[in-house]
Design a protein around this motif. Structure first.
Motif: not given
Length: 209
Positions: A55-56, A48-49, A92-93, A89, A52, A96
């Motif tokens: 995604l940045t 998850l990290a 993550l959603p 991309y 994340s 998570r």
């Protein structure tokens, strides 16, 4: 400048195909990974990290990063690198929310399933996924809307889509083309989110609605 309706239609179809295929692949990967992570909390934190952080990364930069990798197989620009970037991309959603949705299922419901003698796979399919569905679908909806917007950038690497209208409008100083592209992207995002919300409500067990 008059906008070509055929060009708008073709660009919209290209955008839908790009985002649609990316989301299907992302759901298969993301839901599978999210389910597996519910069995390994330490790995879940790491994955998850990483998602994340991914995604940045600015979308244009990620599309650019794809070019040299796929140039090796002669696919440096176009559909393939854009598809890969959108799948990344989306992770993550989806991961998570799948992880969170299953982990937050009422322990009493899990105990009841175990008491009925359900095996892990039976419990997952009949209890955990249906109960976690609203959260999982929320993640999918987020990924779809996100990809519809980010998919515009794919035009810069030759993947077409609605971004091509905006790019052409900028290069030609054609404000109508820019506005048409932006409006179509917004409408597509609203329609997709509304349809997915309807599907979410339809699939959600009545007791959780």
């Amino acid at each position: 400048m008059q906008i070509n309706s055929t060009s708008m239609f073709n660009s919209t179809m290209e955008h839908i195909m790009l985002v649609g295929i990316a989301i299907v692949i992302a759901i298969v990967i993301g839901v599978s990974v999210g389910i597996y992570l519910t069995t390994n909390d330490k790995l879940a934190e790491t994955v998850l990290a990483a998602a994340s952080i991914l995604l940045t990364v600015p979308s244009l930069a990620l599309f650019g990063i794809m070019i040299p990798f796929f140039s090796i197989i002669g696919q440096g620009i176009g559909f393939v690198p854009a598809l890969t970037a959108l799948v990344l991309y989306s992770q993550l959603p989806i991961i998570r929310n799948t992880y969170t949705g299953i982990k937050n299922v009422d322990p009493n419901v899990i105990d009841a399933a175990n008491g009925l003698g359900m095996k892990k796979m039976q419990r997952l399919i009949k209890v955990e996924l249906p109960n976690g569905l609203p959260v999982i679908m929320a993640g999918i909806r987020t990924a779809v809307v996100l990809n519809i917007g980010i998919g515009v950038i794919a035009a810069f690497i030759g993947a077409g889509g609605l971004g091509s209208l905006i790019v052409q409008g900028i290069s030609r100083g054609d404000m109508y083309s820019i506005i048409a592209g932006a409006v179509l992207v917004s409408l597509l995002a609203i329609i997709a989110d509304t349809v997915l919300l309807f599907i979410q409500k339809w699939l959600t067990p009545k007791g959780l609605a």
